[in-house]
Motif scaffolding. Sequence first.
Motif, PDB file in Angstrom:
ATOM      1  N   GLY A   1      60.319  41.280  52.373  1.00 28.31           N
ATOM      2  CA  GLY A   1      59.274  40.497  53.064  1.00 28.31           C
ATOM      3  C   GLY A   1      59.709  39.262  53.537  1.00 28.31           C
ATOM      4  O   GLY A   1      61.007  38.986  53.752  1.00 28.31           O
ATOM      5  N   ASN A   2      58.608  38.125  53.658  1.00 25.38           N
ATOM      6  CA  ASN A   2      58.858  37.201  53.954  1.00 25.38           C
ATOM      7  C   ASN A   2      59.666  35.978  53.055  1.00 25.38           C
ATOM      8  O   ASN A   2      58.854  35.852  52.041  1.00 25.38           O
ATOM      9  CB  ASN A   2      57.636  36.460  54.553  1.00 25.38           C
ATOM     10  N   PHE A   3      60.711  35.712  53.061  1.00 25.65           N
ATOM     11  CA  PHE A   3      61.585  34.855  52.079  1.00 25.65           C
ATOM     12  C   PHE A   3      62.464  33.837  52.815  1.00 25.65           C
ATOM     13  O   PHE A   3      62.930  33.963  53.507  1.00 25.65           O
ATOM     14  CB  PHE A   3      62.572  35.782  51.310  1.00 25.65           C
ATOM     15  N   ASP A   4      62.210  32.464  52.265  1.00 20.35           N
ATOM     16  CA  ASP A   4      62.747  31.496  52.867  1.00 20.35           C
ATOM     17  C   ASP A   4      64.233  31.240  52.469  1.00 20.35           C
ATOM     18  O   ASP A   4      64.530  31.114  51.290  1.00 20.35           O
ATOM     19  CB  ASP A   4      62.081  30.023  52.452  1.00 20.35           C
ATOM     20  N   ASP A   5      65.129  31.914  53.365  1.00 17.83           N
ATOM     21  CA  ASP A   5      66.288  31.891  53.048  1.00 17.83           C
ATOM     22  C   ASP A   5      67.224  30.619  53.434  1.00 17.83           C
ATOM     23  O   ASP A   5      68.665  30.920  53.556  1.00 17.83           O
ATOM     24  CB  ASP A   5      67.178  33.179  53.449  1.00 17.83           C
ATOM     25  N   ASP A   6      66.965  29.504  53.710  1.00 16.59           N
ATOM     26  CA  ASP A   6      67.375  28.399  54.223  1.00 16.59           C
ATOM     27  C   ASP A   6      68.105  27.807  53.097  1.00 16.59           C
ATOM     28  O   ASP A   6      69.249  27.308  53.359  1.00 16.59           O
ATOM     29  CB  ASP A   6      66.365  27.307  54.713  1.00 16.59           C
TER      30      ASP A   6
ATOM     31  N   ASN B   1      66.064  40.673  48.402  1.00  9.89           N
ATOM     32  CA  ASN B   1      64.400  40.264  48.397  1.00  9.89           C
ATOM     33  C   ASN B   1      63.867  41.053  49.777  1.00  9.89           C
ATOM     34  O   ASN B   1      64.549  41.178  50.676  1.00  9.89           O
ATOM     35  CB  ASN B   1      64.426  38.738  49.123  1.00  9.89           C
TER      36      ASN B   1
ATOM     37  N   SER C   1      61.395  41.556  45.019  1.00  7.45           N
ATOM     38  CA  SER C   1      62.754  42.085  45.273  1.00  7.45           C
ATOM     39  C   SER C   1      62.917  43.524  44.575  1.00  7.45           C
ATOM     40  O   SER C   1      62.187  43.906  43.748  1.00  7.45           O
ATOM     41  CB  SER C   1      63.862  41.243  44.704  1.00  7.45           C
TER      42      SER C   1
ATOM     43  N   ASN D   1      69.611  36.022  50.351  1.00 11.93           N
ATOM     44  CA  ASN D   1      68.647  37.188  50.205  1.00 11.93           C
ATOM     45  C   ASN D   1      69.151  38.255  48.868  1.00 11.93           C
ATOM     46  O   ASN D   1      68.408  38.945  48.655  1.00 11.93           O
ATOM     47  CB  ASN D   1      68.471  37.860  51.379  1.00 11.93           C
TER      48      ASN D   1
ATOM     49  N   GLY E   1      58.023  35.971  45.681  1.00 13.29           N
ATOM     50  CA  GLY E   1      58.341  36.930  46.434  1.00 13.29           C
ATOM     51  C   GLY E   1      58.578  38.154  45.680  1.00 13.29           C
ATOM     52  O   GLY E   1      58.216  38.298  44.453  1.00 13.29           O
TER      53      GLY E   1
END
Length: 194
Positions: A172-177, A170, A144, A181, A142
């Motif tokens: 855009g599309n970022f997997d924050d599971d 971060n 940042s 961020n 990604g």
Amino acid sequence: MKKLLSTVLFFLLILNTNAQEDKNSNTLAKNEISVNLLDLVVAGTLGVNYERLFDNNQSLLIGANFFDTYGYYDAGYIEDNSAFSLEAAFLIYFSKEKDHHGFFFYPQLKFRTGEITVDDYYYYDIATETDVNEEYTYDIGGASAGFGIGHKWVFNNKITLMLNGDIARNLGNFDDDYLDNIEVRFSVNFGYRF
């Protein structure tokens, strides 16, 4: 890893050879190469930076990070790391006594790609009498953007020591599971001006 370190050392040797100046020349150094030793020790990330020094205490820093981590997450549990990042920062120095020395501020952009595999958990299964080691892989790719502050010392107009910290968000599309961020990083860079 040995090939990578050999390549970096060879590149620095070539730059040093080409950067030899006449000792009677009064020109100031315009380039700097540095290595982030803190990331190398803490997270196993090899960070190499090139800084182009401009007039008015400003500079452009371009950095490449091999085996990058995300904000030191899981630094002690990494099994496999294919992450690579490029970052750009515009440094503004506040010293009135020396050029490109002292406290500085910088905005930055960072682009990262790759995955990290970590030991998620480990247990001993009594029923089968075996060790069970579960791994977890996550993508840290990604972009940042953020800013940082720091201080740089220059010794004999050649050797530099830079301490800095930055915070980035971060985009855009970022997997924050699994990851936050917001990423916080610190650096201890040793460099050479030419």
